[in-house]
Design a protein around this motif. Sequence first.
Motif, PDB file in Angstrom:
ATOM      1  N   VAL A 356       0.834  -1.203   0.000  1.00 46.80           N
ATOM      2  CA  VAL A 356       0.000   0.000   0.000  1.00 46.80           C
ATOM      3  C   VAL A 356       0.872   1.258   0.000  1.00 46.80           C
ATOM      4  O   VAL A 356       1.880   1.340   0.708  1.00 46.80           O
ATOM      5  N   ILE A 427      -2.555  -1.246  -3.620  1.00 51.13           N
ATOM      6  CA  ILE A 427      -3.638  -0.343  -3.217  1.00 51.13           C
ATOM      7  C   ILE A 427      -3.046   1.041  -2.988  1.00 51.13           C
ATOM      8  O   ILE A 427      -1.913   1.179  -2.495  1.00 51.13           O
ATOM      9  N   THR A 471     -12.369  -2.712  -1.474  1.00 57.65           N
ATOM     10  CA  THR A 471     -11.585  -2.046  -2.516  1.00 57.65           C
ATOM     11  C   THR A 471     -10.612  -3.005  -3.180  1.00 57.65           C
ATOM     12  O   THR A 471     -10.463  -3.026  -4.405  1.00 57.65           O
ATOM     13  N   ALA A 472      -9.933  -3.807  -2.363  1.00 54.95           N
ATOM     14  CA  ALA A 472      -8.935  -4.740  -2.895  1.00 54.95           C
ATOM     15  C   ALA A 472      -9.572  -5.805  -3.784  1.00 54.95           C
ATOM     16  O   ALA A 472      -8.949  -6.285  -4.744  1.00 54.95           O
ATOM     17  N   GLY A 475     -11.104  -4.113  -8.055  1.00 56.47           N
ATOM     18  CA  GLY A 475     -10.218  -3.161  -8.703  1.00 56.47           C
ATOM     19  C   GLY A 475     -10.317  -3.122 -10.216  1.00 56.47           C
ATOM     20  O   GLY A 475      -9.486  -2.489 -10.881  1.00 56.47           O
TER      21      GLY A 475
END
Length: 508
Positions: A356, A427, A471-472, A475
């Motif tokens: 990240v 991310i 979110t992960a 994508g």
Amino acid sequence: MNYLNAKSAPAREDRLKTNIAYGGTCADVKDCLKSGCFGAGGCLNLAGRRFSQTHGCQFTLSLAILNTLRNAVIIMHAPIGCGSCSIGNVGVNKSFKQLRDPKAEGVIWLNTNLDEADVISGGERKLREAVLYADREFRPETIIVANGCVPSLIGDDIDSILSDLQNQTAANIVPIHCEGFKTKVMATAYDAVYHGILKRYVKTPDRRTQLAETDLDKLTEQYRISRNVNILNVGSMSRADELELQRLLNAIGLNVTFIPCYAEPEDFEYALETSLNVSICGTHDDYFVEHLKETYNIPFIVDTIPIGRKNTDRWLLRIASHFGLEKEAQQLIALENKQLDASLAPYRKALRGKRVFLAGGEVRIIATAEILQDLGLTVVGFKAHHFDQFIEPMFDALENIDDVLVDVATNQPFEQSNLLERIKPDIFIAHTGGNNISAKHGIPILPLFGPSYNYLGYSGVFEVARRLNKTARNGQFNKKLAQNLKLPYRSDWYAKDPFTYIKQQDAV
């Protein structure tokens, strides 16, 4: 520390020796902090860049706070384009105000619409007309005048005009000198707003003393004040964030008041009826709490932001220790952490090992990194708007980050794009509204904050984990963007050192 005799707050380049241009590692930054390198000529007090693509403006950031105040009309004394960003905040600010007061109105603002003719003849007439119109049409409790670059450059005497108009209006008139050209450090906006608030709002209240007619009344009132805590909220906090912090402090027997965002003018008057001022973020509040300590002897805490369990533990214990409530705080922390561990187990399994990159305000990104490490993710880079001494305690909650790259830049998307192309994180976590170029790299993006989401406290850790997992796993949108859209930078830029254009203080 007391700058209130001056017309405006000093720029942070001068007051805090804030750094806005740096490239290195976390180890380099920590070494500089230990060496006290924020003084003039220090390694963290750098001049800037030989090339700058974009920059922040303290005028617009000042409006982000001022637009939240209730019972106020905002007058932007500037060309019409200045402050146009307020349009995007109208619905949010109205909703947030009504969470405190169902009858609260939305954002009411006027612009003096300075043009080429006003640059020659002056904009004082337009300002007078705007103030009188605002008072007559809206009858607000407060009229706030935010001064842009143009009137400052042409010499409009804002303070004299507003002093004269104060005798002609029912509203309290508050000048805010937040001209963008006066500082490269966008966060000076917080000082500019607090400067106006301290001069025009904060005063010793008399309502409580009038009510306290007997000794019992006085003792009751003194006890209430002795248990009251002012939490200095920030524009990037949601109402859910406030309720979470209020829940934690109420649980150990304390009362909570939130200022300055979404407060009424009266709230600042009674801000002196408190036993402790607590800053959520030193970047925002040191100007305000230092003044109240010096002038009214109200103690304060500027330490860490309660994002992530370690930071929340530390934040809660620091406040509890001021009141002798360490035992109660320890019991609450043990219970909260036990419940949090159980709830995070599935997210740790799903997210472990993902890489990240974080970009945003210095304090917030370092604190958010603690959540990521707690979940088993790997932090691979930071891009901070600026650095100053308030970042130092934030590193205490992190592990194994000495080799992580740090870019200090307010905006400057060309540097960020270079770093993302090099590091290729899984991310990207950054401020909402500035992620269009980052999305074209095909990286899933989680907003660093949001007006309807919970990030702070123990419940905030769970919410970040839940949304990060979502979110992960989703994508594809950004991946499709990367396949079909071109980035605006040439390939030879990505071959260069991302910090090529940062110059040392003594560079020619």
